[in-house]
Design an enzyme around this catalytic site. Structure first.
Site, PDB file in Angstrom:
ATOM      1  N   CYS A 117       0.833  -1.206   0.000  1.00  0.00           N
ATOM      2  CA  CYS A 117       0.000   0.000   0.000  1.00  0.00           C
ATOM      3  C   CYS A 117       0.865   1.252   0.000  1.00  0.00           C
ATOM      4  CB  CYS A 117      -0.925   0.070   1.196  1.00  0.00           C
ATOM      5  SG  CYS A 117      -1.330  -1.474   1.933  1.00  0.00           S
TER       6      CYS A 117
ATOM      7  N   CYS B  92      -2.554   8.171   5.389  1.00  0.00           N
ATOM      8  CA  CYS B  92      -1.260   8.232   6.093  1.00  0.00           C
ATOM      9  C   CYS B  92      -1.463   8.629   7.552  1.00  0.00           C
ATOM     10  CB  CYS B  92      -0.325   9.241   5.429  1.00  0.00           C
ATOM     11  SG  CYS B  92       0.169   8.780   3.759  1.00  0.00           S
TER      12      CYS B  92
END
Lengths: 140, 399
Positions: A38, A107
């Site tokens: 990812c 994130c």
């Protein structure tokens, strides 16, 4: 589509000058989350004294936003008690960075997960029960 | 970040190129004074028409084609769409199978995915570790249902040059038309449509120092297409819409210059690229070369800097006034590693660390030291942050 187009000056500052980078051999809690498939892997380490997080460090493989959110969460967590630290949400990290592009909000979620994982590692080492993850708000 | 006060070193020519002054000059009259619609009968209209037809001749000459077989479009992606969907829709009663490769530009891959949702079957032929498609694998995938093969001439990310001629020869024997996206090849390697033997060839102006917003599709006579845009008899009824006269004129001039300068361009850009590669390899440890050593565009260099992610390198170089790219510009911002890198068998970490340096006619050997020192500084900084970083083992030293 340019990811940088949406990066705030705060994100760029934390990317170019990340705080609290590095290993912490004497860490009391370590959280490692993410997956290179990812795009990001974060490792967050905390030094805890009397349930107060005295120091935090990170190592991250990832994009500019991944490095900036790791840096910011280590700043936010220092000096906090464990009870205070578990309440730090990805939204607080985003706000402290004055926003993230929508494609990069994940994130900040990873940073929150890394912190929680480090805290639970600390609790587990002390023989205490882990803290349940509160239900996250549906959409960032 | 660079705010225009630093001299920029531009190493992203596979994404786009600046318009050359000669091209700009050729376009200028058609942005203003010669404003006529090329379909109008008055003098200004006829002047526009004439300019378009001269540009068509120039683009055709650059690829050894006849000008009547050039269809101007709005961009390379549109040309890819027109070729793939145009052939598919036209031949749907004859067959519904398409063959393409795993490393195509998204304009081909996504068009194929769209067709899969609409009753077509698509074979995505794999590539080897250098990004090369096997002509035998393509030939073996042909069935009586196959109506089109689409394999790019040169890859945008790693520059690998595909054996399109061999694929076309095998396909012709089976009566299957071949489309090739030659957007990255035009102006960088010799391109002659008759020698190549393909039936449909995609071209774009802005990769060869022409303007953005204009592309072309060369079509071998007899290959039937269903138009995508209806509304007029422009471009033989295959692409309705008032012609982008200035853009087309610019494309013509850019193609003419690119063809005339091809040899000297290839030699010079190739030398600069090779020197850049040598100096990077000498300065930085644990760098992986991505692509094919010989069958490669002369301007393209793709490297993975182990243990770090590409976007960080891009941003670090940007702050030093150097423009590069991770994967392809179209997919940066997405979270997935490049489909090209994964198809070549790179691990996700190596795929995430890939950086493309694509040089152009203005790059100079003198720029290399500053590129290498900025790159070394950025990579070392990001490696010091990375949880994966391990020093290379040297002189018995263990990590």
């Amino acid at each position: 589509m340019n990811p940088q187009a949406g990066y705030s000056p705060e994100v760029m500052d934390h990317f170019y000058h990340p705080r609290n980078v590095g290993a912490m051999p004497e860490a009391d809690g370590v959280g490692k989350v993410g997956n290179p498939v990812c795009g990001d892997v974060m490792q967050l380490m905390i030094k805890v004294n009397d349930d107060v997080i005295e120091d935090a460090k990170f190592q991250t493989f990832g994009c500019g936003a991944a490095i900036a959110t790791s840096s910011m969460i280590t700043e936010l967590v220092k000096g906090k008690t464990i009870d205070e630290a578990v309440k730090i949400s990805n939204r607080q990290v985003v706000d402290a960075l004055k926003g993230l592009p929508p494609a990069k909000v994940h994130c900040s979620v990873l940073a929150e997960d890394a912190l929680r994982s480090a805290i639970n590692d600390y609790l587990q080492r002390a023989g205490r029960p882990p803290i349940e993850k509160p239900p996250r708000e549906k959409k960032e | 970040m660079n705010q225009g006060d630093l001299p920029f070193i531009y190493l992203d020519h596979n994404a786009t190129t600046p318009v050359r002054p000669e091209v700009e000059e050729a376009m200028l009259p058609y942005q203003g004074r010669i404003c006529g619609n090329a379909s109008s009968l008055h003098t200004l209209g006829r002047q526009s028409r004439q300019a378009i037809e001269e540009a068509r001749d120039r683009v055709a000459s650059a690829i050894g084609a006849g000008s009547e077989d050039i269809i101007f479009t709005g961009c390379g992606s549109e040309s890819d769409n027109l070729a793939v969907k145009g052939v598919a829709w036209k031949n749907r009663s004859r067959g519904t199978h398409i063959i393409t490769s795993r490393v195509e530009h998204p304009a081909v891959i996504e068009t194929c995915r769209y067709l899969e949702k609409n009753g077509f079957r698509v074979t995505y032929v794999p590539v080897d570790e250098a990004g090369l498609v096997s002509p035998d694998a393509v030939a073996e995938a042909i069935t009586p249902e196959t109506v089109l093969i689409s394999v790019m001439l040169a890859n945008n990310e790693v520059g690998t040059i595909q054996p399109v001629g061999e694929i076309a020869a095998a396909a012709r024997a089976r009566g299957v038309p071949v489309h090739t996206d030659a957007v990255q090849a035009l102006g960088k390697i010799p391109l002659d449509v008759e020698q190549l033997g393909a039936d449909l060839v995609t071209l774009s102006a802005h990769k060869i120092y022409g303007p953005k917003g204009v592309g072309a599709l060369w079509r071998r006579r007899g290959v039937k297409l269903e138009p995508l845009i209806h509304g007029g008899e422009h471009e033989k009824g295959l692409r309705a819409g008032t012609e982008n006269t200035a853009g087309i004129v610019g494309f013509g001039r850019a193609a003419e210059l690119a063809a005339a300068e091809l040899e000297q361009y290839a030699v010079r850009v190739g030398q600069t690229r090779d020197q850049l590669e040598q100096e990077i390899m000498a300065a930085i440890d644990q760098v992986r070369f991505n692509g094919h050593r010989e069958k490669r565009l002369p301007n393209t260099l793709n490297l993975s800097f182990e243990f770090v992610e590409g976007e960080g390198i891009l941003l670090g170089l940007d702050s030093a006034g150097i423009a590069v790219s991770t994967g392809s510009a179209c997919s940066s911002g997405s979270l997935e590693p490049s489909h090209v890198m994964l198809a070549m068998g790179l691990s996700p970490v190596d795929a995430q660390g890939a950086i493309r340096f694509s040089l152009g006619r203005d790059n100079r050997l003198e720029q290399i030291p500053s590129i290498v020192s900025a790159l070394k500084e950025t990579v070392e900084r990001l490696r010091s942050i990375s949880p994966f970083y391990r020093q290379p083992e040297e002189g018995g030293e263990k990590d």
